[in-house]
Design an enzyme around this catalytic site. Structure first.
Site, PDB file in Angstrom:
ATOM      1  N   ASP A 198       0.847  -1.196   0.000  1.00 52.07           N
ATOM      2  CA  ASP A 198       0.000   0.000   0.000  1.00 52.07           C
ATOM      3  C   ASP A 198       0.883   1.247   0.000  1.00 52.07           C
ATOM      4  O   ASP A 198       1.612   1.500   0.960  1.00 52.07           O
ATOM      5  CB  ASP A 198      -0.891   0.002   1.255  1.00 52.07           C
ATOM      6  CG  ASP A 198      -1.991   1.055   1.177  1.00 52.07           C
ATOM      7  OD1 ASP A 198      -1.905   1.939   0.297  1.00 52.07           O
ATOM      8  OD2 ASP A 198      -2.932   0.981   1.995  1.00 52.07           O
ATOM      9  N   GLU A 224      -1.507  -0.924  -3.945  1.00 51.04           N
ATOM     10  CA  GLU A 224      -2.690  -0.145  -3.557  1.00 51.04           C
ATOM     11  C   GLU A 224      -2.384   1.350  -3.520  1.00 51.04           C
ATOM     12  O   GLU A 224      -1.316   1.762  -3.050  1.00 51.04           O
ATOM     13  CB  GLU A 224      -3.122  -0.648  -2.178  1.00 51.04           C
ATOM     14  CG  GLU A 224      -4.335   0.026  -1.587  1.00 51.04           C
ATOM     15  CD  GLU A 224      -4.792  -0.729  -0.329  1.00 51.04           C
ATOM     16  OE1 GLU A 224      -4.711  -1.986  -0.298  1.00 51.04           O
ATOM     17  OE2 GLU A 224      -5.212  -0.072   0.630  1.00 51.04           O
ATOM     18  N   GLU A 250     -10.508   3.317  -1.719  1.00 52.67           N
ATOM     19  CA  GLU A 250     -10.924   3.375  -0.309  1.00 52.67           C
ATOM     20  C   GLU A 250     -11.402   4.756   0.090  1.00 52.67           C
ATOM     21  O   GLU A 250     -12.101   4.899   1.090  1.00 52.67           O
ATOM     22  CB  GLU A 250      -9.778   2.910   0.599  1.00 52.67           C
ATOM     23  CG  GLU A 250      -8.595   3.863   0.625  1.00 52.67           C
ATOM     24  CD  GLU A 250      -7.469   3.384   1.547  1.00 52.67           C
ATOM     25  OE1 GLU A 250      -6.803   2.403   1.183  1.00 52.67           O
ATOM     26  OE2 GLU A 250      -7.269   3.979   2.605  1.00 52.67           O
ATOM     27  N   HIS A 300     -12.168  -2.187   1.866  1.00 49.88           N
ATOM     28  CA  HIS A 300     -11.218  -1.550   2.779  1.00 49.88           C
ATOM     29  C   HIS A 300     -11.756  -1.681   4.195  1.00 49.88           C
ATOM     30  O   HIS A 300     -12.961  -1.623   4.413  1.00 49.88           O
ATOM     31  CB  HIS A 300     -11.093  -0.069   2.415  1.00 49.88           C
ATOM     32  CG  HIS A 300     -10.150   0.703   3.267  1.00 49.88           C
ATOM     33  ND1 HIS A 300     -10.578   1.592   4.231  1.00 49.88           N
ATOM     34  CD2 HIS A 300      -8.800   0.725   3.306  1.00 49.88           C
ATOM     35  CE1 HIS A 300      -9.522   2.142   4.815  1.00 49.88           C
ATOM     36  NE2 HIS A 300      -8.434   1.638   4.282  1.00 49.88           N
TER      37      HIS A 300
END
Ligand SMILES: [Mg+2]
Length: 379
Positions: A198, A224, A250, A300
């Site tokens: 991420d 991500e 998200e 998420h």
């Protein structure tokens, strides 16, 4: 059944020094939670949760903007009430605080709808595709210390020992450091554990492409939020240039926002957050879009107790995308950092073995939420 009152419960706790951490954008030194309680004239109570980033602004929005619309209404009219609330804020509130606050309201309405019918939310949503929800652990942030890589490796190994077969690593700390982090964690967990990365919006498309090409050899399940959420052209560039699947969404709002992500061909995996994007009602519209465009959805999950229960119900009803004999999704994000408002508030209906959560059979989100204590605390 009519809505009699709506109350908001805000919680905050400082994290002990050893539990504080940084992600690519900020340090996290506190944990906050916002729960929404909807009371009815039948005595039934529904619970919701909002992503806590905006604190009192969320509470004010619920109490001053949505409460007057909802008092006296039947909470089972979830679609109509969502649309009425959305229409009230449409001009200035299509994204941000207004939608985060609406998420908490909508989750509580679905909890009530299930409780009134004496059915779990997943049945009210049309039935479940699965009885057990696989999860992955998020918790490998930047922890300060004499040897941050050693701390990272120790925490990663602990997650594997506890039964997690998929783990997400926070990156976005600069290419050199990120590559070092990926190598250290892959060394610690071995080849068989799924590893997601991420970047928390920290890169330009060019940097993200460089990073992805350098870490692809470590078998990365997805990259991500490689770039800021407004940079849809950047998402598209990264996705076209790298061998790693791209995840995001998200911080996107409602089916309208997700429609734009899909239309831009921005991601391989959509990650809307039920406590941000507009609750179950917005999410079920998102799922229709995702199915029509054959894009995978993995929710998420940066949530406390009620948000976690909502996520489990949600994962039960996400259709296989695409359908196939040996299904491998969706996988739910599970926050493995310290959260005093998380699983400790849940009763016996929250059942988890290893990295798998059992979908509850109880009405609503699942009975046994010890949030009556949350309300009582306030005196
Ligand atoms: Mg993320």
């Amino acid at each position: 059944m009519l809505i009699k009152d709506i109350r908001v419960h805000m919680r905050e706790a400082a994290l002990a020094a050893e539990n504080q951490y940084a992600y690519a954008q900020a340090w996290t030194r506190h944990r906050r939670a916002i729960f929404c309680e909807i009371q009815t004239d039948t005595g039934l109570v529904g619970w919701g949760e909002a992503y806590p980033g905006f604190g009192v602004a969320i509470r004010d929005f619920i109490e001053h903007v949505y409460r007057p619309i909802l008092l006296g209404q039947d909470p089972r009219d979830t679609e109509v009430l969502w649309d009425r609330c959305y229409q009230r804020v449409r001009d200035q509130g299509r994204k941000g605080v207004a939608m985060v606050a609406l998420s908490a309201i909508d989750i509580a309405l679905w909890d009530l709808r299930g409780k009134a019918a004496r059915e779990p939310v997943w049945r009210q949503l049309g039935g479940r595709y699965r009885e057990r929800v696989p999860t992955y652990a998020t918790g490998l942030f930047h922890f300060p210390g004499a040897d941050p890589m050693l701390i990272l490796q120790k925490r990663a190994s602990e997650l594997v020992k506890r039964g997690f077969r998929a783990i997400k690593l926070a990156c976005g700390f600069g290419l050199g450091r990120d590559i070092e982090r990926v190598r250290a964690v892959r060394d610690a967990i071995g080849r068989d554990i799924r590893l997601m990365i991420d970047a928390n919006q920290a890169y330009t498309a060019t940097e993200a492409i460089q990073l992805a090409n350098r870490i692809a050899q470590y078998n990365i399940a997805w990259l991500e939020e490689p770039v800021p959420p407004e940079d849809l052209a950047g998402y598209r560039r990264v996705r076209a240039a790298v061998p790693i699947p791209i995840a995001g969404g998200e911080v996107e709002y409602t089916h309208y926002g997700i429609r734009d992500l899909i239309a831009a061909d921005a991601v391989d995996i959509l990650q809307p957050d039920i406590t941000i994007t507009g609750g179950f009602t917005a999410y079920r519209r998102i799922l229709v879009l995702a199915q029509a465009h054959n894009v995978a959805v993995c929710p998420h999950g940066w949530v406390s107790a009620v948000g976690l229960l909502a996520n489990v119900q949600l994962c039960a009803v996400i259709p296989p995308l695409p359908p196939r004999l040996f299904e491998d999704g969706p996988i739910l994000e599970l926050d493995e950092t310290v959260n005093p408002f998380g699983r400790s508030l849940l009763g016996a209906t929250f059942r988890m073995e290893g990295d798998v959560i059992t979908v509850p059979e109880e009405p609503g989100l699942g009975e046994g939420i010890r949030l009556s204590g949350v309300a009582a605390d306030e005196g």
